[in-house]
Design an enzyme around this catalytic site. Structure first.
Site, PDB file in Angstrom:
ATOM      1  CG  ASP A 210      17.893  46.655  65.750  1.00  0.00           C
ATOM      2  OD1 ASP A 210      18.497  45.917  66.525  1.00  0.00           O
ATOM      3  OD2 ASP A 210      16.685  47.410  65.852  1.00  0.00           O
ATOM      4  CD  GLU A 260      17.704  42.053  64.714  1.00  0.00           C
ATOM      5  OE1 GLU A 260      17.433  41.453  65.562  1.00  0.00           O
ATOM      6  OE2 GLU A 260      17.352  43.120  64.530  1.00  0.00           O
TER       7      GLU A 260
HETATM    8  C1  NOJ Z   1      17.014  43.727  67.974  1.00  0.00           C
HETATM    9  C2  NOJ Z   1      17.996  43.738  69.052  1.00  0.00           C
HETATM   10  O1  NOJ Z   1      18.629  42.824  68.745  1.00  0.00           O
HETATM   11  C3  NOJ Z   1      17.143  44.004  70.218  1.00  0.00           C
HETATM   12  O2  NOJ Z   1      17.855  43.905  71.364  1.00  0.00           O
HETATM   13  C4  NOJ Z   1      16.214  44.942  70.299  1.00  0.00           C
HETATM   14  O3  NOJ Z   1      15.348  45.103  71.308  1.00  0.00           O
HETATM   15  C5  NOJ Z   1      15.310  45.172  69.335  1.00  0.00           C
HETATM   16  N1  NOJ Z   1      16.299  44.961  67.846  1.00  0.00           N
HETATM   17  C6  NOJ Z   1      14.749  46.650  68.940  1.00  0.00           C
HETATM   18  O4  NOJ Z   1      15.687  47.487  68.310  1.00  0.00           O
END
Ligand code: NOJ
Length: 535
Positions: A210, A260
């Site tokens: 993430d 991500e």
């Molecule tokens: C990306 C995640 O996909 C999202 O859902 C989340 O709110 C943020 N990162 C913070 O962790």
């Protein structure tokens, strides 16, 4: 039933895999309490195998107060009791693998929950204590320290700083319930390396990372200055050292990473995919691209060009738990850059959006590399309107109500048209309300219907596994009329997508593999339709 490949025969599975994102809370409810859970997922493994996906990515399933849908983790080694237990997660991982389906877990290294033991200890400790050094605690600015230590804006709107009773402030790039960890601290690195091992030891095949480009912060946490390079907290060079050491751990287990990484600069993006760093990263450029042939072709070309020098496969994503659902998005007028953003009341034509989403499915599944599907995409679910008083997403509240938040793409799935709560499994009402007109989207309604979105996905995913020309490998553009895209893959496979108002002539071929919608009477490809052909 889809063909099952023995895991040992497919070490490079991740270069071509179709991976299905499970948002556990909303997938299926095994105990009837209104929240999806691991028992629910286990009960649907047959459905997932039949759909033909090769891996499942589970959004965070760990102990969490759910201030941000589980992206606020209180303990990585415990499954949230609302979802099940660690023993059940182990069973699920093994059962899925028995069906040829691997598991990817989600690690959130940038921040933890404010209920995490480390943060509770930091709050109980004094300014300057070792406990606080695991986070970013700072005195405030202003005469009495009443102003935040710097000017960084939160990803969820508002400030990134919250003040604690003794006067210090702590940093949170997201909600106040998600304090940022201090990645310059060796204990933070050590803990995450242990967490990776913990999950690889339990048989997971991969880890989604993430907010992968946000962990490192510039020393001294300087104010943000427009155009500043490097940015004070996005894409700092130190991150690559972290991911290189993670890679050595993954290699011990044949595990893989998907980062991500939202970065506009493709050269900087590709650095994360060097051979000793992450295996893959989500390609958000394609997801954000409006339904326009020239823009899509550019996005595809740029993506392939940026991945080629580092030898990493591209990943194609149309939807996830953070963006407007595909059929709703494609049913809107193309709106350029904020195409995927949430908005209240933007007009959408669902019939148009569905036609385009079907064509987009064939397009993305035919491109070189891996592909991610978000639960419900295979059912063609639209974005749901959530009544204001039922919205739960912190993004809505932190925007002061101007942003609808992300609940509209997180509504519990409809499995069965006639059952209460569409067979989601809940005795109690599901945690988010389901729209009243979702019967037609229910999986059981779509199952026997060859023209349904579910049937399209099943057939396409089946072909993608049996036709060796799909997945990783070269792509060659073919001549195509204005407004259409045509390309060839290996083994004589061709994909043509027509986005233009006038129908398009198909290239010479020896047969049809799949069409996303009916052809014209004269055999031409109508607008917003895609076809897979054999040369
Ligand atoms: C990306 C995640 O996909 C999202 O859902 C989340 O709110 C943020 N990162 C913070 O962790």
């Amino acid at each position: 039933m889809a063909v099952i490949l023995p895991p040992e025969a497919t070490a490079d599975w991740w270069r071509s895999a179709a991976i299905y994102q499970v948002y556990v809370r909303s997938f299926a409810d095994g105990d009837g309490d209104g929240t999806g859970d691991l028992a629910g997922v286990r009960s649907k493994l047959g459905y997932l195998a039949e759909l033909g996906v090769e891996a499942l990515w589970f959004t965070p399933w760990y102990l969490s107060p759910l201030a941000d849908g589980g992206y606020d983790v209180a303990d990585y080694r415990t499954i949230d009791p609302a979802f099940g237990s660690l023993a059940e997660a182990e069973k699920l991982i093994a059962e899925a693998l028995g069906l040829g389906i691997r598991t990817i877990v989600d690690i959130v290294p940038n921040h933890v929950s404010d209920q995490h033991a480390w943060f509770r200890a930091a709050l109980a400790a004094e300014p300057g204590s070792p406990e606080r050094e695991l986070f970013h605690f700072r005195p405030g600015r202003g005469e009495h320290g009443e102003l935040p230590p710097n000017d960084w804006p939160s990803q969820f709107a508002g400030t990134t700083w919250t003040r604690v009773p003794d006067g210090e402030w702590y940093l949170h790039l997201f909600a106040p319930e998600q304090p940022d960890l201090n990645w310059a601290h060796p204990a933070v690195r050590q803990e995450h390396e242990d967490v990776l091992r913990f999950w690889f030891e339990r048989g997971v095949a991969g880890v989604r990372i993430d907010s992968a480009a946000l962990l490192a912060k510039a020393p001294g946490l300087p104010d943000f200055v427009e155009g500043q390079d490097p940015h004070p907290y996005i894409d700092l060079d130190e991150l690559h050292d972290i991911y290189r050491s993670w890679r050595t751990i993954a290699d011990e287990y044949d595990g893989i990473f998907v980062g991500e990484v939202w970065l506009p600069d493709s050269e900087r993006f590709a650095r994360y995919l060097r051979p000793d760093e992450l295996h893959t990263a989500f390609n958000f450029n394609f997801l954000s691209c409006p339904w326009d042939a020239t823009l899509l072709r550019t996005s595809i070309e740029e993506t392939l060009a940026e991945h080629a020098p580092v030898g990493a496969p591209a990943t194609w994503v149309l939807c996830n738990h953070d963006v407007t659902r595909t059929v709703t998005r494609y049913g809107r007028e193309a709106t350029g850059f904020d195409f995927a953003a949430k908005a209240f009341g933007t007009p959408t034509d669902l019939a148009l959006g569905t036609r385009r989403a079907r064509a987009a499915a064939l397009l993305s599944l035919a491109l070189p590399g891996a592909v991610y599907l978000y639960q419900g995409e295979e059912l063609g679910l639209p974005e749901a309107e959530i009544p204001l008083q039922r919205i739960q997403d912190p993004m809505h509240f932190r925007s002061g109500g101007s942003d609808p938040g992300r609940d509209g793409c997180r509504v519990p799935l409809p499995w069965s048209a006639e059952a209460p709560h569409y067979g989601f499994g809940s005795v109690r009402p599901p945690w988010l309300p389901q729209p009243e007109d979702w019967e037609a989207y229910a999986a059981d309604r779509q199952e026997g219907d060859p023209s349904s979105m579910l049937s399209l996905y099943r057939t396409a995913l089946g072909l993608r596994r049996t036709e060796p020309g799909f997945g990783d490998g070269p792509l060659r553009w073919l001549p195509a009329p204005d407004g259409a895209l045509a390309f060839a893959r290996e083994d004589g496979l061709m994909c043509v997508v027509n986005l233009a108002a006038q129908s398009a002539e198909l290239p010479g071929h020896t047969g049809f593999l799949l069409v996303s919608g009916p052809l014209d009477e004269d055999g031409r490809l109508p607008q917003d339709t895609a076809v897979w052909l054999r040369a």
